[in-house]
Scaffold this active site. Sequence first.
Site, PDB file in Angstrom:
ATOM      1  CG  HIS A  10       2.242   6.325  15.463  1.00  0.00           C
ATOM      2  ND1 HIS A  10       1.744   5.941  14.229  1.00  0.00           N
ATOM      3  CD2 HIS A  10       2.419   5.169  16.163  1.00  0.00           C
ATOM      4  CE1 HIS A  10       1.638   4.623  14.187  1.00  0.00           C
ATOM      5  NE2 HIS A  10       2.021   4.137  15.349  1.00  0.00           N
ATOM      6  CG  ASP A  23       3.175   7.760  10.961  1.00  0.00           C
ATOM      7  OD1 ASP A  23       2.979   7.797  12.194  1.00  0.00           O
ATOM      8  OD2 ASP A  23       4.170   7.225  10.458  1.00  0.00           O
ATOM      9  CG  ASP A  39       0.261   0.349  14.174  1.00  0.00           C
ATOM     10  OD1 ASP A  39       0.532   1.236  14.996  1.00  0.00           O
ATOM     11  OD2 ASP A  39       1.127  -0.262  13.517  1.00  0.00           O
ATOM     12  CD  GLU A  48       5.637   4.206  15.246  1.00  0.00           C
ATOM     13  OE1 GLU A  48       6.077   3.309  15.990  1.00  0.00           O
ATOM     14  OE2 GLU A  48       4.980   3.973  14.215  1.00  0.00           O
ATOM     15  CD  GLU A  49       3.699   2.516  11.772  1.00  0.00           C
ATOM     16  OE1 GLU A  49       4.715   1.794  11.831  1.00  0.00           O
ATOM     17  OE2 GLU A  49       2.636   2.251  12.360  1.00  0.00           O
ATOM     18  CG  ASP A  85       1.874   2.038  18.669  1.00  0.00           C
ATOM     19  OD1 ASP A  85       0.919   1.499  18.082  1.00  0.00           O
ATOM     20  OD2 ASP A  85       2.924   2.377  18.097  1.00  0.00           O
ATOM     21  CG  HIS A  91       3.309  -2.555  10.138  1.00  0.00           C
ATOM     22  ND1 HIS A  91       4.636  -2.383  10.463  1.00  0.00           N
ATOM     23  CD2 HIS A  91       2.632  -1.691  10.938  1.00  0.00           C
ATOM     24  CE1 HIS A  91       4.748  -1.462  11.406  1.00  0.00           C
ATOM     25  NE2 HIS A  91       3.535  -1.032  11.709  1.00  0.00           N
TER      26      HIS A  91
END
Length: 486
Positions: free
Chosen positions: A76, A78, A115, A145-146, A169, A458
Amino acid sequence: MSEIKNIQPTEVWSIFDQMLQIPRPSKHEEKIQDWAVKFGEDLGLETIKDEVGNVIIRKPATAGMENCKGVIFQGHLDMVPQKNSDKVHDFANDPIEAYVDGDWVTANGTTLGADNGIGVSSALAVLASKTLKHGPVEVLLTATEETGMDGAIGLKAGLLNGEILINTDTEDEGTFSIGCAGGIDVIASFKKKMTQKVPKKSTAFNLKVTGLKGGHSGVDIHLGRGNANKVFFRILKEVNAAFGVSLADIQGGSLRNAIPREAFGLVLVKAKDADDFVAKVGVLAEEIKAELINVEPNLSIELETAEMPKAIIKKGLQKKLTNAVWAAPNDVVRMSDTMPGTVETSSNLAIVKAGEKTIEVSCLVRSFSETAKNALASRLESTFKLAGASVVLEGSYPGWKPDVQSEILEVMKNLYTKQFGNAPELLAMHAGLECGILGSTYTNWDMISIGPTIKFPHSPDEKVNIKTVQKYWEFLVATLENIPVK
């Protein structure tokens, strides 16, 4: 000159260095999508961008590999935009300030975007290589995705031709993910009821909960880390019982899939009780720090005097909000019976935010079991409805059931063991890998997920291990050379 692009393997790191320069927070991905399209077109490869922002690039097989099954590398585009409160950074415009720290690459006060930037970079490196041997290759770079997996959900059937999906991922090198949890958002909204009858002879304080580690609400939920929202409302309930404090504002957490690291609220107490109030918060702070000392050594609970607000939240609403947030299920709810040591079902009480007209509480429920997922969401719904909130359940997405008989799993297990001398670990991730959604659209795909070691995704502590990127790349190259024939 950037030190990042010169790290080995330069095929991967030079592309990741380019991604660091391009802002790509979720919902603001136009620049990175345009860059990815140009990347494919500059290589002379068939490149499309679909209506939801996914980018698909195709590369033909090299000579002699035309009969191999088609491989889709997926990641992904983003990234999660998290920063420390004292860091000045505009994720919509500023590049990520990455640097090498020993064996790791990390960022200065923000999330790094490894990530899933490293996974994306490895897929694009396959496209750019003139020496790798491989069958037909497609790269699928999904959007947003996030914050909801919008790209995976919006991907239409028939756009991709491959039979094997390699998702990039997973965040522990040597671990193969072969399943993932599904999820659903529980959003409770309290009608914001304010009064301008601010108690006279009161003192205002900013109550600040900071210094928690946060992290991924799926990958890290079992680690017992503190939840800033839970800490804040635990304290608020205690001091309200003792002193009858008033709440004027609350802002806790920022992302649905991140364990909340910080919470800030404006509270009032009678001036005559101010000293006792400060002492009580100090005692509570020490108690909570002692409980969490081994997992949250940097937890900070502070009070700062503040200007008096013009209005406060009505007492009835304050009581209902406090009790509901404190009572709501959070953290691990059930461990898996079939995969020991794996979380089956969890909830993350991610956000408590006072807006102009509502106070919104957002929770993300995850589970390998569809029925357990829905049951926990219903439990949260009941908790907040009893407190008078309106509740919406949305964004439900399916999990990915492990297939231990997978052909690509068997090939990659044997190859990894031969290449590195030890067998890989198999994992069903307690996180929302896109494989669950993609596999529900492309039901013929044989799927697996791999990646290098990334710690603390994150969060501003996010970092990726350099040596594992090299190992991951070498294994990826070997895998391409050993894809089964049709």
